[in-house]
Design an enzyme around this catalytic site. Structure first.
Site, PDB file in Angstrom:
ATOM      1  N   HIS A 113      49.098  10.670 -21.767  1.00  0.00           N
ATOM      2  CA  HIS A 113      49.141  11.707 -21.261  1.00  0.00           C
ATOM      3  C   HIS A 113      50.126  11.850 -20.318  1.00  0.00           C
ATOM      4  CE1 HIS A 113      44.371  11.369 -21.661  1.00  0.00           C
ATOM      5  NE2 HIS A 113      45.039  12.247 -22.556  1.00  0.00           N
ATOM      6  N   GLU A 150      50.776  11.445 -16.308  1.00  0.00           N
ATOM      7  CA  GLU A 150      50.429  10.584 -15.506  1.00  0.00           C
ATOM      8  C   GLU A 150      51.603   9.389 -15.534  1.00  0.00           C
ATOM      9  OE1 GLU A 150      47.068   9.175 -17.823  1.00  0.00           O
ATOM     10  OE2 GLU A 150      45.823  10.813 -17.681  1.00  0.00           O
ATOM     11  N   ARG A 185      49.846  17.723 -19.716  1.00  0.00           N
ATOM     12  CA  ARG A 185      49.094  16.639 -20.128  1.00  0.00           C
ATOM     13  C   ARG A 185      49.201  16.210 -21.775  1.00  0.00           C
ATOM     14  NH1 ARG A 185      43.821  14.319 -19.315  1.00  0.00           N
ATOM     15  NH2 ARG A 185      42.674  14.278 -21.512  1.00  0.00           N
ATOM     16  N   HIS A 209      46.231   4.468 -17.866  1.00  0.00           N
ATOM     17  CA  HIS A 209      46.247   5.838 -17.353  1.00  0.00           C
ATOM     18  C   HIS A 209      46.242   5.998 -15.980  1.00  0.00           C
ATOM     19  CE1 HIS A 209      45.243   7.680 -21.595  1.00  0.00           C
ATOM     20  NE2 HIS A 209      44.963   6.270 -21.841  1.00  0.00           N
ATOM     21  N   GLU A 236      42.518   3.058 -15.436  1.00  0.00           N
ATOM     22  CA  GLU A 236      42.776   4.268 -14.598  1.00  0.00           C
ATOM     23  C   GLU A 236      43.434   3.891 -12.993  1.00  0.00           C
ATOM     24  OE1 GLU A 236      42.967   7.592 -15.683  1.00  0.00           O
ATOM     25  OE2 GLU A 236      41.427   7.638 -17.015  1.00  0.00           O
TER      26      GLU A 236
END
Length: 420
Positions: A179, A182, A234, A306, A381
């Site tokens: 993405h 990020e 994104r 991510h 994440e």
């Protein structure tokens, strides 16, 4: 009028660089099912830009342009939803981060054969240069190849780190930058690569006992667009219809062929989670697929990096049911997160994507486990949990993120080295 400018929202391809002056981010915290439903319906309306999806008793981050602030606040009040202002001016945060670049970095100075110093977010060309510089300086450890081409014809770099063994050792596959917004993801992944290679003598077992494969930037087109045009972009940059370029890009992490389009993705090309219409329509997802499959028979762990939220996620995303070996996956994740947390006290939660966050079908981690057969598959994440920055994590957190994540990766590597 709705301005489609966020990481979670599509953007017209012919716009100039997006400015977020006066844009605010509010954190809402739904306390009951009715409030979750109200926020979910608001997200579907696309009146506002949701950075995170509504979940019970969990912060939901929502960005609004200045002209819609009162409308959003009225919505919160009408549904008795608790909220607070998180970011008062999004553009100000972006500008402050850009202004932190040291003068020697502006001049392109570096004491090494590459520009990366992990005190700033670097561009695609710098990441590519870093990979080839390592292979030139450490040819006994690093091999660089091109796994494929992006839609805009950029090389998709694949880095192999190995001290030999003729492909007989267990392997770990890591990717970042799926993405575009990020930025902490490829920054942290390249930090891990540097640690394995340049500090090999301090801990040779992590390379001698395991082979590593890295795709540090899966979505270079989107990443570059996020640097030059829209910081919060994104998707990738593929044009779906040459006669209509209003809505472009596919969410690469909804484009994998395992329970494709079974929830948490969209058939609408303008949607932030547009799945491409069919599996593997994107050159980036195909290249990642092929690179993983080439070593799947000996790969024991797949780590896709991510942000944000500080979650260590297991499959599945398409269902709330757990994989048969979930207990083993959870146990290893628990050990890895404990090592991470021990560094700075950074807290991660652990669980399956659908249970801990939300439904999402067609992600790379579900496919890596369900099709490629890689047993210990995780989505990580990274920082932060969203109390301040969300996607706009300051560059002074890159090195701390790298240091603590490396400790978790060491635990994974030690386990993988012992697997049969």
């Amino acid at each position: 009028m709705k301005r489609l400018v966020i990481c979670w929202i599509s953007l017209i391809s012919f716009c100039t660089a997006i400015q977020y002056d006066g844009y605010r981010v509010y954190e809402a915290r739904p306390k009951n099912a009715a409030q979750v439903e109200a926020l979910s319906n608001l997200e579907l309306s696309e009146l506002f830009d949701f950075w995170t999806t509504a979940r019970l008793n969990t912060p939901t981050d929502i960005m609004t342009p200045p002209e819609q602030v009162e409308e959003l606040l009225d919505f919160f009040k009408s549904h008795s939803i608790q909220y607070r202002l998180k970011i008062g001016d999004v553009q100000q945060v972006i500008d402050e981060q850009r202004n932190k670049i040291p003068s020697e970095m502006i001049q392109g100075l570096s004491s090494k054969s590459y520009n990366l110093t992990w005190d700033n977010y670097y561009r695609y060309d710098d990441i590519r240069e870093f990979a080839y510089a390592l292979s030139a300086s450490y040819p006994q450890l690093v091999t660089v190849s091109v796994a494929g081409k992006s839609y805009e014809d950029r090389d998709l770099i694949l880095i192999k780190i190995s001290s030999g063994g003729s492909g007989t050792k267990n392997a770990i596959f890591v990717d970042g930058g799926i993405h575009a917004c990020e930025w902490i993801s490829p920054a942290t992944v390249t930090y891990i690569i540097r640690e394995l290679v340049e500090n090999y003598d301090a801990h040779p077992q992590y390379v001698d006992d395991v082979d590593w494969f890295f795709m540090p930037l899966v979505n270079p087109d989107g990443y570059e667009f996020a640097h030059t045009e829209s910081r919060l972009w994104r998707k990738n940059r593929r044009i779906h219809d040459e006669t209509n370029t209003t809505c472009i890009g596919t969410d690469i992490n909804r484009n994998f062929d395992y329970h494709f389009n079974e929830g948490g993705s969209s058939d609408n090309p303008c949607a932030p989670t547009y799945n491409g219409g069919q599996p593997f329509t994107e050159p980036e997802s195909r290249a990642l697929r092929d690179a993983i499959l080439a070593e799947a028979n000996r790969t024991k762990s797949y780590l896709t990096v991510h942000s944000y939220g500080q979650h260590w996620l297991t499959p599945w995303g398409w269902t709330t049911e757990y994989p048969d070996d979930y207990d083993a996956m959870f146990a290893l994740a628990t050990d890895a997160v404990a090592a991470l947390t021990a560094v700075y006290g950074t807290v991660y939660d652990i669980g399956s994507s659908a249970n801990l966050l939300y439904a999402n079908s067609g992600p790379s981690d579900d496919w890596a486990k369900g099709v490629a057969g890689i047993p210990y598959t995780y989505t990580i994440e990274l920082r932060d949990q969203g109390p301040v920055y969300g996607f706009l994590l300051p560059p002074d957190q890159i090195i701390p993120s790298g240091i603590e994540t490396w400790e978790a990766f060491k635990v994974i590597a030690e386990a993988v080295a012992q697997m049969v």
